[in-house]
Design an enzyme around this catalytic site. Structure first.
Site, PDB file in Angstrom:
ATOM      1  N   GLY A  11       5.680 -70.151  48.428  1.00  0.00           N
ATOM      2  CA  GLY A  11       6.086 -69.277  47.326  1.00  0.00           C
ATOM      3  C   GLY A  11       5.861 -69.904  45.959  1.00  0.00           C
ATOM      4  CE1 TYR A 143      16.957 -63.678  44.919  1.00  0.00           C
ATOM      5  CE2 TYR A 143      17.464 -63.105  42.652  1.00  0.00           C
ATOM      6  CZ  TYR A 143      16.960 -63.991  43.569  1.00  0.00           C
ATOM      7  OH  TYR A 143      16.452 -65.195  43.153  1.00  0.00           O
TER       8      TYR A 143
END
Ligand code: AKB
Length: 318
Positions: A11, A143
């Site tokens: 990532g 999130y």
């Protein structure tokens, strides 16, 4: 010498973290782990790489045993915008995945686990200017919910099991190596690519939507410094505010236009605007400064200059 596992290694942050940790602790001592995305040739050739699904606790344990790991940087996560599109996935990866890592950490008696949190842990009831380290935490995104849960779980594992879990609340991260994916602050990376390639960008946040941001070298420095900090100096564990700069898309556009004067930006806010509106505009990071000496190096101007210089080379627009 530490033996480190980095999850989420392919990532945006993970990829540069692996490089920095390999420079510091030697290539063979840093195991990069991704889920499905293939690593770059450089990452794979420089040191060990494994595919690991953080939802598979046994698989995490296997890798930890195979490489005799003592420290985990758990970077694997689903970010805010994707999390709103796929809340069940965000719950599983960010909460069950972290729980698995913490449980393996406890069972294998790991020395340390680093778990980044985010400004998304705050919510619309939180004071937005100079947001204190200790304040109202009522996020309205999955999130954000997962990040508050992660902070609480990490602090619990420290207190209950003596597992050394540490984390910082990252702002939006700007970088030029690996593109971010699925975040609300991603505009601040995309805008540079479009400014250089097409001199035009359509921004998904409003012109005056100010958010805390940070350049990647500071983000990496912060995480590694916290990991190396003397535990006796730490009054917090998984919940350090970390600040560098705060700016709006409009302010970033003006800064880019100093270098690319004919760059134009349009504003077409989408569902991500509501997420941004629920986050702080600026952050008070006194605790990180006092407890482990945090200090960022890049302001908006220095970051913009460096981004454009690096991306012009990368994109062949010298
Ligand atoms: C996101 O936009 O979701 C992330 C973050 C602020 O945690 N970059």
């Amino acid at each position: 010498m530490e033996k480190i596992l980095v999850t989420g290694a392919v990532g945006q942050i993970g990829s540069e973290l692996v490089e920095a940790l390999r420079d510091k602790y030697c290539n063979e001592n840093v195991v990069a782990a991704g889920h499905r995305t293939k690593p770059t040739k450089e990452m794979k050739e420089a040191g060990p790489f494994e595919f690991v699904d953080v939802l598979d606790k046994d698989a995490i344990k296997l890798v930890i045993k195979k490489y005799n790991i003592d420290t985990v940087y758990h970077m694997g996560a689903v970010l805010s915008a994707t999390g709103e599109e796929k809340p069940q996935l965000a719950f599983r990866v960010n909460i069950i995945g972290l729980y698995n890592v913490l449980e393996v950490g406890r069972e294998c008696e790991l020395e340390r686990i680093m778990v980044p949190s985010s400004i998304a842990a705050f919510g619309p009831d939180t004071p937005t200017e100079n947001t204190p380290n200790e304040t109202i935490m009522r996020p309205t995104t999955m999130y954000g919910v997962s990040k508050v849960t992660g902070e609480l779980l990490g602090n619990y594992y420290f207190k209950r099991f003596g597992l050394d879990v540490r984390g910082i609340r990252y702002p939006g991260i700007i970088s030029n190596k690996t593109l971010p994916g699925g975040g609300t602050t991603d505009y601040a990376v995309e805008i540079f690519y479009e400014a250089i390639k097409n001199k035009h960008y359509v921004c998904f946040l409003k012109e005056d939507s100010t958010l805390p941001m940070m350049y990647m070298p500071d983000a990496i420095k912060g995480l590694i410094s916290l990991s190396e900090a003397d535990i006796n100096q730490l009054k917090h564990h998984c919940d350090y505010n970390l600040a560098a700069v705060s700016f709006s898309p409009g302010e970033l556009v003006s800064e880019i236009q100093r270098i690319i004067p004919d760059f134009k930006c349009e504003y077409k806010p989408d569902f991500r605007q509501e997420i941004a509106d629920s986050w702080p505009k600026s952050i008070d990071d006194t605790a990180a400064r006092e407890e482990w000496g945090w200090e960022p190096l890049y302001d908006l101007r220095a970051m913009t200059l460096d981004m454009i210089e690096k991306l012009r080379i990368k994109l062949g627009h010298g």
